[in-house]
Design an enzyme around this catalytic site. Structure first.
Site, short mmCIF file in Angstrom:
data_model
loop_
_atom_site.label_atom_id
_atom_site.label_comp_id
_atom_site.label_asym_id
_atom_site.label_seq_id
_atom_site.Cartn_x
_atom_site.Cartn_y
_atom_site.Cartn_z
CD GLU A 38 2.82 3.58 5.32
OE1 GLU A 38 3.89 3.42 5.96
OE2 GLU A 38 2.07 2.64 5.04
N GLY A 44 0.82 -1.20 0.00
CA GLY A 44 0.00 0.00 0.00
C GLY A 44 0.86 1.26 0.00
CB ALA A 45 1.86 3.68 1.60
N1 BES Z 1 6.29 -0.60 6.17
C1 BES Z 1 5.11 -0.97 5.51
C2 BES Z 1 5.27 -1.20 4.05
C3 BES Z 1 6.01 -2.45 3.67
C4 BES Z 1 5.49 -3.67 3.95
C5 BES Z 1 7.16 -2.42 2.99
C6 BES Z 1 6.16 -4.82 3.57
C7 BES Z 1 7.84 -3.56 2.63
C8 BES Z 1 7.33 -4.77 2.91
C9 BES Z 1 4.02 0.10 5.68
O1 BES Z 1 4.15 0.88 6.81
C10 BES Z 1 2.72 -0.62 5.83
O2 BES Z 1 2.54 -1.28 6.79
N2 BES Z 1 1.83 -0.50 4.85
C11 BES Z 1 0.59 -1.20 4.79
C12 BES Z 1 -0.60 -0.32 5.02
C13 BES Z 1 -0.90 0.01 6.43
C14 BES Z 1 -2.07 0.96 6.51
C15 BES Z 1 -1.15 -1.18 7.30
C16 BES Z 1 0.49 -1.73 3.38
O3 BES Z 1 1.29 -1.34 2.54
O4 BES Z 1 -0.38 -2.56 3.12
ZN ZN Z 2 3.46 0.07 8.60
#
Ligand code: BES
Ligand code: ZN
Length: 849
Positions: free
Chosen positions: A290, A253-254
């Protein structure tokens, strides 16, 4: 190059890196297939440092390396390089060549629509240059970018910038996984924010030209998040600049890179015409998430990847608090629990079960799971419930004060709570180390004015938790009088034993218990209380979550009887929801949730627990029949509900309007089962926003109408990738079970099915896996289709392939014929030569022996 043979990494083997990294300077000469990365890294050996240094590196071509200016010739392998180093501080310099254009895995430096961007968490930095790519190595980065693009971005602050050249410096020491670089032809939507202490922060949301009109909401959400973190957690932003970039090709997602968040465009771009209320809600939450990582993740990071829940569980918890504050707390709680049961429970109850803090992994990307995230957040909610809001606040202040700038562990996290409260959290820690969903059984007794609630907890043994021990379970409980008065207000019953009773004195009459209010612990509650209590709670509970839960329990019980005994829908359930849905004093969003039925795969689990063999088609038929029964029972109020909740003022994605729309659309869905397509057609044609347009289309497809509208929708939106993702997904989601696989197959033949784009792939294949009866249709076509596409995607994008394998995780719940078909599909994928480490690990665990 393909991945090397899988090796398992253990938490117990943790050893610190032998060197400190004082500073890092990177120079990027961008080129689509031949980007050069020069690194200058100051290493300082720690006492006892080895004489050989190992640096991670994958898919890199080493051009040159030197130490203190003298060329060196390290031993290079597929995982990195080893080089003899001095026993005093030294400067490591290296130049590598990488190929962003052919990096389809979207990890490291890659290209998306001509723009360069990076994704380094968890272990992507090693695909950019040789480095100790582990979160406990933190350093200060200076980054020089040379490339012909108008926008050149990295972390921190701008040092200098001119045509084709930019230098960035990030003063905050950070692990490599928070590194980011973006270069492209982008436009900024800009704003600014003044922090509580008066620091001015420039805010930019960078998007592709043409997307400027989809930025305003994301920017508003960012400013709301910044304010909230100051007010609620006392945390200010710490740089003069905060940038967000939207990219179309993104696995997740991000990502919270320091000062330069990178977002999947689906998780940030929004406009009323192209985005639904649900999209807006998700965008607000993910921007907050984020942003909140800046403190819980970046300032305080993880010592190693086993501690992932330290940042993710906490940040999910924080973003859910934020959403509760911005919108309706009960609605947020209910939707979180629906999500937990749909995604985390199956994981915790099947072959992929693992503790919130796992003790081993092969591929860390496979551990960004619902357990680490959602159960990790639940564990924090329980902790807050046990110690109280005030102590929670003090513990968090201590955490930020004590650990700022450090890479921490769950032990550090729990210690701040122990030091704040004087509690021993040794037993509580089992929530982090034991896998599985506890079952909590409750019964009651009444003798001469004494009321007793007795609970038994039972955690099923699993591979990672062979000998489960009792956990600390906070059971938020209130007691109601038979006339619906709250005679004992909510209190936390703290359960620590396998079996435990709680006594209430001084009651005049036998009360009706409302236990596990607000879903105060992530358990499966099995009630041995009188069955008529449930209908009473649906009518009277003062806790909104439990009131909803009562409706849910009645629906589940009724559906199970319809499936196993061919029973008719339970009139008590239908009467109960009639009363709640028709109660104009209640929040419309809440009333809409009352109409929601238990998940079909949730029903599968219940049937298995009853010793039945689930039949997906029978479950589907029962849910259909129940929807019809709802429509008939509510027939007298549905048209008025639909009319009364139309929003006439200009579209706003706020809680009030979106709540009204969700109730009107729930009414539309049901009333159309009886009255046919006219209302939905009218809404589709007149809609001026995507929420109304898409829900009308969904209603039509559900009653096997909408062919013309699908065509019109495609014509209207074929230029918009995010809307077209909905168009692709929609057709699969609303297909009849026997046509789901054929529909998905047809869509894969559409010229716009760009399967290398994760959003588009998920729109079709993710929807296929999410369509319970369609995915499990008896002919097994869907299994084969998904397997074909996973085999195709794996060499291109292992991370997205591996994540989608979880579609198969519950396969042991089905009959022999289905199991054989699934096993054949799994074996076919596993037999693919060169299968990635990511997918191999997932499928080996799912397949079992
Ligand atoms: N740090 C993660 C993104 C990430 C996840 C990068 C796995 C690399 C590998 C980010 O903070 C995150 O958790 N994003 C979630 C959304 C959030 C609202 C739970 C996502 O990308 O689904
Ligand atoms: Zn996260």
């Amino acid at each position: 190059m393909r991945d090397a043979a899988p090796t398992t990494i253990y938490l117990k083997d943790y050893t610190p890196f032998g060197f400190d990294v004082e500073k890092v300077e990177l120079t990027f000469d961008l080129h689509p297939t031949k980007t050069r990365v020069k690194s200058r890294i100051s290493f300082v050996p720690k006492p006892g440092a080895p004489s050989d240094m190992f640096l991670d590196g994958e898919n890199l071509t080493l051009v040159s390396a030197s130490i203190d200016g003298t060329p060196v010739h390290p031993e290079v392998s597929a995982e990195g390089l080893t080089c003899p180093v001095p026993d005093a501080p030294f400067l490591w310099e290296a130049e590598v060549e990488i190929d962003p254009e052919n990096n389809t895995a979207l990890e490291g430096l890659y290209m998306s629509n001509g723009m360069y961007c990076t994704q380094c968490e968890a272990q992507g930095f090693r695909k950019i240059t040789y480095y100790p790519d582990r979160p406990d190595v933190m350093s200060v980065f200076t980054v020089e970018i040379n490339g012909p693009h108008p926008v050149l971005l990295s972390n921190g602050n701008v040092v200098s910038t001119s045509q084709g050249h930019a230098v960035w410096h990030d003063p905050w020491p950070k692990p490599a996984y928070l590194f980011a670089l973006v270069a492209g032809d982008l436009v900024a939507h800009s704003d600014s924010f003044v922090t509580a202490s008066g620091r001015n922060v420039d805010l930019n949301l960078y998007v592709r030209p043409g997307d400027e009109g989809k930025c305003a909401f994301g920017m508003r959400a960012l400013k709301a998040s910044m304010t909230w973190d100051e007010e609620v957690y006392g945390r200010e932003y710490d740089l003069d600049l905060f940038n967000i970039v939207a990219v179309d090709d993104f696995n997740m997602g991000a990502m919270e890179n320091k000062g330069l968040n990178v977002f999947n465009s689906s998780a940030v771009l929004a406009s009323p015409e192209t985005s639904t209320d649900e999209n807006f809600l998700r965008i607000e939450a993910i921007i907050a998430h984020e942003y909140f990582h800046n403190w819980t993740g970046n300032r305080i990071t993880c010592r190693d990847w086993f501690q992932l829940c330290l940042k993710e569980g906490l940040t999910v918890y924080r973003d859910s608090q934020f959403t509760s504050d911005m919108r309706s707390a009960p609605v947020k709680r209910i939707t979180d629990v629906i999500d937990l049961r749909a995604r985390q429970f199956p994981e915790d109850q099947g072959p992929l079960a693992h503790p919130v803090r796992p003790e081993s992994f092969q591929e860390i990307n496979n551990f960004y799971t619902a357990t680490v995230y959602e159960k990790g957040a639940e564990v924090i909610g329980m902790l807050r419930c046990l110690v109280g809001a005030e102590a929670y606040g003090k513990a968090l202040d201590l955490y930020f004060g004590r650990h700022d700038g450090q890479a921490c562990t769950i032990e550090d996290w729990l210690k701040v709570f122990e030091d704040t409260t004087g509690r021993d959290l040794g037993q509580f820690k089992r929530w982090y180390s034991q896998a599985g969903t506890p079952r909590l059984t409750v019964k009651d007794a009444w003798y001469n004015g004494t009321y007793i609630l007795s609970f038994t907890q039972n955690l099923p043994a699993s591979e990672t938790t062979p000998d489960p021990q009792p956990q600390v379970i906070p059971i938020l409980t209130g007691l109601l009088s038979p006339s619906g008065q709250e005679v004992v207000p909510s209190q936390v019953l703290e359960m620590t034993q396998a079996t435990q009773s709680f006594t209430f004195e001084g009651l005049k009459e036998r009360p009706i218990p409302s236990v596990l209010r607000g879903f105060s612990a992530p358990v499966v509650l099995e009630s041995e209380l009188a069955a008529e209590h449930t209908a009473f709670l649906l009518a009277h509970d003062t806790d909104p979550f439990n009131r909803w839960e009562a409706g849910r329990s009645l629906a589940r019980a009724s559906l199970l009887k319809m499936i196993t005994d061919d029973a008719a829908p339970d009139p008590a359930y239908l009467d109960g929801i009639h009363a709640v849905v028709g109660d104009a004093t209640l929040d419309p969003a809440y009333r809409a949730l009352m109409l929601n039925l238990p998940g079909q795969s949730d029903l599968v689990k219940s049937l298995c627990d009853m010793g039945e063999t689930p039949d997906p088609q029978a479950i589907w038929d029962a849910c259909r029949a129940m929807s019809h029964a709802q429509a008939e029972r509510l027939q007298d109020i549905l048209p008025a509900l639909f009319d009364a909740h139309q929003v006439t003022e200009p579209y706003e994605p706020n809680a009030d309007q979106s709540g009204r729309r969700s109730l009107a659309n729930a009414a539309l869905r049901l009333v159309s089962l009886i009255d046919g397509p006219d209302r939905a057609r009218g809404q589709f044609t007149s809609a001026d926003n995507m929420t109304q347009q898409l829900s009308a289309l969904g209603v039509l497809l559900r009653i096997n109408e909408g062919t013309d509208e699908l065509e019109a929708f495609e014509q209207q939106w074929k230029h918009d990738r995010l809307v077209m993702d909905k168009w692709f997904g929609m057709q699969v989601i609303h297909a009849d079970p026997n046509e789901t696989a054929a529909t998905a197959t047809r869509l894969t033949e559409h010229p716009d099915f760009n399967w290398k784009n994760p959003n588009r792939f998920r729109a079709v294949m993710g929807s296929l896996a999410a369509h319970h009866a369609g995915f499990h249709f008896a002919d097994g076509q869907s299994y084969g289709l998904l397997a074909d596409w996973l085999i195709r995607l794996d060499p291109v994008n292992p991370q997205t392939t591996a994540r989608m394998c979880s579609a198969f995780q519950t396969w042991r719940r089905y009959d022999d014929a289905r199991q054989q078909k699934i096993a054949a599909a799994l074996d076919r994928i596993l037999a693919t030569p060169g299968l990635s480490r990511d997918t191999t690990e997932m499928l080996t665990r799912i397949r079992g022996s």
